[in-house]
Motif scaffolding. Structure first.
Motif, mmCIF file in Angstrom:
data_model
loop_
_atom_site.group_PDB
_atom_site.id
_atom_site.type_symbol
_atom_site.label_atom_id
_atom_site.label_comp_id
_atom_site.label_asym_id
_atom_site.label_seq_id
_atom_site.Cartn_x
_atom_site.Cartn_y
_atom_site.Cartn_z
ATOM 1 N N ASN D 57 -3.960 -71.150 -25.573
ATOM 2 C CA ASN D 57 -5.042 -71.018 -26.534
ATOM 3 C C ASN D 57 -5.853 -69.786 -26.158
ATOM 4 O OD1 ASN D 57 -4.700 -73.902 -25.577
ATOM 5 N ND2 ASN D 57 -5.814 -74.317 -27.470
ATOM 6 N N ARG D 58 -6.402 -69.190 -27.131
ATOM 7 C CA ARG D 58 -7.422 -68.172 -26.868
ATOM 8 C C ARG D 58 -8.772 -68.778 -27.235
ATOM 9 N NH1 ARG D 58 -6.142 -63.179 -30.302
ATOM 10 N NH2 ARG D 58 -8.042 -62.401 -29.335
ATOM 11 N N TYR D 59 -9.255 -69.635 -26.348
ATOM 12 C CA TYR D 59 -10.542 -70.268 -26.602
ATOM 13 C C TYR D 59 -11.671 -69.249 -26.634
ATOM 14 C CZ TYR D 59 -8.758 -74.958 -25.438
ATOM 15 O OH TYR D 59 -8.088 -76.148 -25.407
ATOM 16 N N ILE D 60 -12.532 -69.404 -27.606
ATOM 17 C CA ILE D 60 -13.846 -68.771 -27.551
ATOM 18 C C ILE D 60 -14.817 -69.845 -27.094
ATOM 19 C CG2 ILE D 60 -15.716 -67.731 -28.916
ATOM 20 C CD1 ILE D 60 -13.213 -65.971 -28.674
ATOM 21 N N ARG D 61 -15.550 -69.571 -26.039
ATOM 22 C CA ARG D 61 -16.590 -70.510 -25.635
ATOM 23 C C ARG D 61 -17.930 -69.908 -26.017
ATOM 24 N NH1 ARG D 61 -16.661 -73.100 -19.755
ATOM 25 N NH2 ARG D 61 -16.536 -70.908 -19.145
ATOM 26 N N LEU D 62 -18.700 -70.640 -26.769
ATOM 27 C CA LEU D 62 -19.989 -70.104 -27.201
ATOM 28 C C LEU D 62 -21.098 -71.104 -26.917
ATOM 29 C CD1 LEU D 62 -21.063 -71.519 -30.118
ATOM 30 C CD2 LEU D 62 -19.014 -70.331 -30.920
ATOM 31 N N ASP D 63 -22.254 -70.589 -26.750
ATOM 32 C CA ASP D 63 -23.446 -71.404 -26.521
ATOM 33 C C ASP D 63 -24.403 -71.075 -27.667
ATOM 34 O OD1 ASP D 63 -25.922 -72.383 -25.773
ATOM 35 O OD2 ASP D 63 -25.722 -71.794 -23.681
ATOM 36 N N THR D 64 -24.764 -72.096 -28.430
ATOM 37 C CA THR D 64 -25.575 -71.830 -29.625
ATOM 38 C C THR D 64 -26.959 -71.285 -29.283
ATOM 39 O OG1 THR D 64 -26.409 -74.082 -29.648
ATOM 40 C CG2 THR D 64 -24.439 -73.641 -30.972
ATOM 41 N N PHE D 191 1.762 -77.565 -32.494
ATOM 42 C CA PHE D 191 1.535 -76.194 -32.964
ATOM 43 C C PHE D 191 0.364 -76.220 -33.931
ATOM 44 C CE2 PHE D 191 1.842 -73.432 -36.624
ATOM 45 C CZ PHE D 191 2.132 -72.174 -36.117
ATOM 46 N N THR D 192 -0.635 -75.347 -33.751
ATOM 47 C CA THR D 192 -1.637 -75.143 -34.805
ATOM 48 C C THR D 192 -1.626 -73.689 -35.195
ATOM 49 O OG1 THR D 192 -3.343 -74.829 -33.145
ATOM 50 C CG2 THR D 192 -3.322 -76.937 -34.314
ATOM 51 N N GLY D 193 -1.913 -73.452 -36.463
ATOM 52 C CA GLY D 193 -1.900 -72.069 -36.886
ATOM 53 C C GLY D 193 -2.306 -71.912 -38.331
ATOM 54 N N TYR D 194 -2.053 -70.723 -38.803
ATOM 55 C CA TYR D 194 -2.286 -70.385 -40.200
ATOM 56 C C TYR D 194 -0.952 -70.449 -40.929
ATOM 57 C CZ TYR D 194 -6.708 -68.728 -38.308
ATOM 58 O OH TYR D 194 -7.921 -68.666 -37.677
ATOM 59 N N ALA D 195 -1.002 -70.797 -42.225
ATOM 60 C CA ALA D 195 0.231 -70.955 -42.988
ATOM 61 C C ALA D 195 0.095 -70.155 -44.280
ATOM 62 C CB ALA D 195 0.474 -72.430 -43.294
ATOM 63 N N CYS D 196 0.986 -69.199 -44.454
ATOM 64 C CA CYS D 196 0.884 -68.271 -45.587
ATOM 65 C C CYS D 196 1.002 -68.998 -46.922
ATOM 66 C CB CYS D 196 1.983 -67.213 -45.465
ATOM 67 S SG CYS D 196 1.836 -65.941 -46.741
ATOM 68 N N LEU D 229 4.287 -68.955 -40.767
ATOM 69 C CA LEU D 229 3.346 -69.543 -39.813
ATOM 70 C C LEU D 229 2.868 -68.517 -38.791
ATOM 71 C CD1 LEU D 229 5.251 -72.900 -39.165
ATOM 72 C CD2 LEU D 229 3.088 -72.639 -40.398
ATOM 73 N N VAL D 230 1.588 -68.583 -38.481
ATOM 74 C CA VAL D 230 0.989 -67.719 -37.463
ATOM 75 C C VAL D 230 0.334 -68.621 -36.424
ATOM 76 C CG1 VAL D 230 -0.774 -65.970 -37.015
ATOM 77 C CG2 VAL D 230 0.623 -65.857 -39.104
ATOM 78 N N ARG D 231 0.740 -68.467 -35.183
ATOM 79 C CA ARG D 231 0.321 -69.414 -34.153
ATOM 80 C C ARG D 231 -1.091 -69.153 -33.642
ATOM 81 N NH1 ARG D 231 3.648 -72.449 -30.698
ATOM 82 N NH2 ARG D 231 5.415 -71.129 -31.292
ATOM 83 N N ILE D 232 -1.899 -70.208 -33.635
ATOM 84 C CA ILE D 232 -3.195 -70.173 -32.947
ATOM 85 C C ILE D 232 -3.043 -70.748 -31.541
ATOM 86 C CG2 ILE D 232 -5.512 -71.169 -32.897
ATOM 87 C CD1 ILE D 232 -5.472 -71.183 -35.966
ATOM 88 N N ALA D 233 -2.387 -71.884 -31.452
ATOM 89 C CA ALA D 233 -2.352 -72.544 -30.146
ATOM 90 C C ALA D 233 -1.143 -73.446 -30.030
ATOM 91 C CB ALA D 233 -3.617 -73.366 -29.936
ATOM 92 N N THR D 234 -0.790 -73.704 -28.787
ATOM 93 C CA THR D 234 0.256 -74.651 -28.438
ATOM 94 C C THR D 234 -0.370 -75.654 -27.483
ATOM 95 O OG1 THR D 234 1.798 -72.806 -28.468
ATOM 96 C CG2 THR D 234 2.563 -74.851 -27.441
ATOM 97 N N GLY D 235 -0.029 -76.926 -27.631
ATOM 98 C CA GLY D 235 -0.600 -77.904 -26.718
ATOM 99 C C GLY D 235 0.195 -79.184 -26.725
ATOM 100 N N ARG D 236 -0.258 -80.134 -25.935
ATOM 101 C CA ARG D 236 0.410 -81.437 -25.911
ATOM 102 C C ARG D 236 0.180 -82.184 -27.215
ATOM 103 N NH1 ARG D 236 -0.267 -84.230 -20.077
ATOM 104 N NH2 ARG D 236 0.261 -82.423 -18.817
ATOM 105 N N ASP D 237 -1.040 -82.056 -27.713
ATOM 106 C CA ASP D 237 -1.409 -82.668 -28.990
ATOM 107 C C ASP D 237 -2.758 -82.099 -29.371
ATOM 108 O OD1 ASP D 237 -3.380 -84.083 -27.563
ATOM 109 O OD2 ASP D 237 -2.179 -85.889 -27.435
ATOM 110 N N ALA D 238 -3.381 -82.655 -30.383
ATOM 111 C CA ALA D 238 -4.625 -82.074 -30.878
ATOM 112 C C ALA D 238 -5.746 -82.076 -29.836
ATOM 113 C CB ALA D 238 -5.082 -82.792 -32.147
ATOM 114 N N ALA D 239 -5.637 -82.897 -28.809
ATOM 115 C CA ALA D 239 -6.663 -82.881 -27.770
ATOM 116 C C ALA D 239 -6.745 -81.492 -27.129
ATOM 117 C CB ALA D 239 -6.370 -83.938 -26.704
#
Lengths: 281, 281, 281, 281
Positions: D57-64, D191-196, D229-239
């Motif tokens: 993942n390319r996490y962005i961590r932000l503090d409001t 897999f999460t991502g964008y879908a054309c 499909l354009v990949r945002i992240a790969t993981g075990r599941d949505a967690a």
């Protein structure tokens, strides 16, 4: 004391449906009714079913037929005479002396999985000696540990979920009270009804625990006054006593409930000190 | 046809306990009893409770007192007259015409969460037109998709688990059948009893579905002959009809069940073609 | 201090299987190994896999081939140097400063559904100011509220079950600790290893919480001495770090574990006052 | 083929919060990025975290901070080169030869309880010989048996629920596919991502199964074109791969996603006959 009750329900009918409606107040030894009126969209066929044997309800069964819209208005004047009983008068009956009719309410049910809450119940409340004090402690524990939070649960939520998720509505509070009582071998059942002056006005759910052969009422939400309750139904849990059980597809579009009494005096802490409330003897 | 039944239960008493025992056969319109005998460790106090109103059981309630050991022997001769009904005679009654006494068996219960199985039931069986054929298809589906596997489940296992875990015993098979029927608006209830010549001999569980106002018996395990069943109890699910519900601490150390009939002829596929079996009309 | 470790596992092979075995101690900054030996039934092919990136394990992957029996003996001498850190030195880092490598351990996992325990965690421990004190309170709460009871749970039991069922083994205790920490936004991970002089001897599971960028070890069972632990694996939960993950069908027939050290001095309450233990800095 | 991607997220900040944001496309061997832009409410502090080791993942961590409102716009141009592989080229590797990096994706995870779906998976798909054909059958089974129904599930819904409840969204479809694959010893990941050109436009979730050492992509919803499909992240599941993981209290008030490509030609059934798609070799 007479309570003026009115309930309105509005549904959009998406598909011809049969509905079991559960809004009629019961007639019991301590609850009498007058000026009862039930109005429904013209053309909808309905019947009142005989009161059941397991639990008690005055189901209205209706068939929407071709109606597109379902508008229901129920009103009644209910007079109740709740009984106050001193704690000392409630005997601690062993399971071997629990009356036959109460045994059913020892068993786990859809939303009250008492079989899975045994250790928790004994750890939290097992050190308390008398079943009345256990039930009081259960109601207090629920009030103190569960957040009343509209929309936090749904029709599938059960006591097993609530004990961990720590949020719910009156139905969830009642289910958890029932499950914990049963886990301690105290028969417990579901109460639905109207609650005088409750804010916001709505159908309400509580639980009753059978102690010393009397059914004591508890409201772990503390939203209702125990002497302002009018019974609609008794059951094992909400599976028996939903406001509406729908076979088909209709959608609730509006609801309004009122239960008032001009001279109603809610019982205060002083009145209740050392006293348990029995709605039906 | 008379069935000779004997059940023996042996328990070690770890702590003084009250037990609700559920081994007595019922007397019904189609089931008569003779030569009934119930023997228990001397000194143990017991009573037979009146038959309940929700479900039917002849509970024995006993208090172990000071007994260290609990030995129970029940025997009876039961004569049954199951009825065969042609499929064509079973009407497809809409929910609006289901008899009041059967409505309770539409609701979800502890082990039969029909409210969560709706989509599955409609997807698998919704295309079948008649409720009898749906119930047959449900029993077949369970037989074909669930492994009968002793020890694969426990007292907490419910239909919601079994539908995914795909293994269980007769109790789990019955629960799943009940849950799927209710999800299709077919009233369904739990049957426990003795099963003639079943191998291995044991208490058995099946389910009954109310179709056209008749309670049709189904055995999704296919272990029992439907004309060889003797009813012990009827209930919403096993919560109502366990062999023994224990309040205290006793441990099963032995069990032996037999149900035989010298001239018993199990119904074969030919006998059953086009025929449904009703145990009690 | 050197610990002498030996683990024996015996399996009957019912069907040719692949096994991921997880009994090897890790080499870490604070844990060094010597005299390592791994013996297995002759003819069984095995390999040691490289240490993973998520969690750390030295998996042995083996293929039973035609073996009927699988006998495994692992032994090693492990030297550890756990670090004691004063509570005061543990900073309370906000989530915005938690190191990247620890973030994974904030997410819910198979046996640690922290997403469902949020309200419970905040109600019980939200009033405690510092995350170290929260983690201590969690470990104490588990010790005080959950019964250590062999056989009360199985491989499917998760923290969501244990919080209500109130019984389990070291694995369940660790899962609950992890879930509660994560629910409070404290990264937490699963530790498996050997525990010096633990009675009865067995593989052990604990949890580590990341506080102020240090991984502090907690044993909510209180069965092990925190300075007597030798790490086998680190993971999100037991799904990552089972002793054996089996693909096929083999049956455990025997197990023996020992971890001893002639001069081992368990840390006592006095040693631990105000001190947290870090196994690996 | 370049995809133009834009994602907008708007939140109301109810309480100062830290957020892990997961909307950035990944750079991989088969996916290159250009013209990337990330804009956020002025004053909000954020950082991009290094790509993780378990999952990517390319996490962005932000503090409001003190912001009352959080407005996020991400845009990028992504060029992908998915690879088509003939079914015949996918070897059926036994577990003993699955690469180390894929083993993690055999284990059960928060939303993919493969340990509880074993019998179901073997009954439904165990008769299929090749793991690729099993994975295809799983994706087809999900498409045919689960209703795509917005709002039917929530963040707590897992594969164990969906297999029975038979309704869900792309996330639930992916979880069920993963769980069933893992139950058959096929490594599978989220897999999460964008879908054309997907309708309606939204973030999308699919699953990848590791067959013959290649990660094959499957979309059991059939809403997306596999070559779009354009990949945002790969993981075990949505967690591992939620769009936003929130520590604090912020509320989504608006979302808009677009992924387009002027010349995009979705693969049709003819193109896909006998071909599997690999996003990253």
């Amino acid at each position: 004391m007479p309570f003026q009750i009115q309930a309105e329900l509005h549904y959009q009918v998406l598909q011809r449906s049969t509905v079991l409606l559960n809004v009629h107040a019961l007639t019991t030894a301590n609850q009498t009714l007058s000026h009862e009126s039930f109005q429904i969209t013209p053309g909808v066929i309905w019947e009142e079913l005989p009161i059941g044997t397991a639990g008690e309800n005055r189901y209205i069964r209706l068939d929407t037929g071709d109606a597109q819209q379902l508008d229901i208005t129920y009103s009644v004047t209910a007079e109740t005479s709740p009984v106050m009983i001193s704690h000392e008068a409630l005997h601690d009956l062993p399971v071997s002396q629990i009356p036959r009719s109460a045994l059913t309410f020892l068993f786990p049910s859809r939303y009250c999985q008492s079989d899975r809450l045994g250790k928790l119940a004994w750890k939290e409340f097992g050190g308390i000696l008398h079943p009345y004090d256990q039930a009081v402690a259960i109601a207090d524990w629920i009030f103190n540990n569960i957040d009343y939070l509209s929309g936090s649960t749904d029709a599938g939520t059960s006591a097993f979920d609530t004990v961990t998720q720590r949020a719910g509505v009156c139905r969830d509070f009642a289910h958890l009270g029932i499950a914990l009582c049963r886990a301690l071998s105290i028969p417990a059942r579901y109460f639905t009804g109207y609650a005088c002056n409750m804010q916001p006005p709505d159908f309400h759910a509580c639980f009753e625990a059978c102690i010393g052969n009397r059914w004591i009422i508890f409201d772990p939400t503390r939203l209702a006054s125990l002497n302002g309750l009018v019974r609609i139904a008794t059951g094992r849990d909400a599976a028996d006593a939903s406001v509406a059980t729908i076979f088909g597809q209709i959608e609730l579009t509006g609801i309004a409930v009122s239960c008032t009494s001009p001279d109603f005096q809610p019982l205060g802490p002083d009145d209740l000190a050392g006293q348990a409330i029995v709605l039906d003897s």
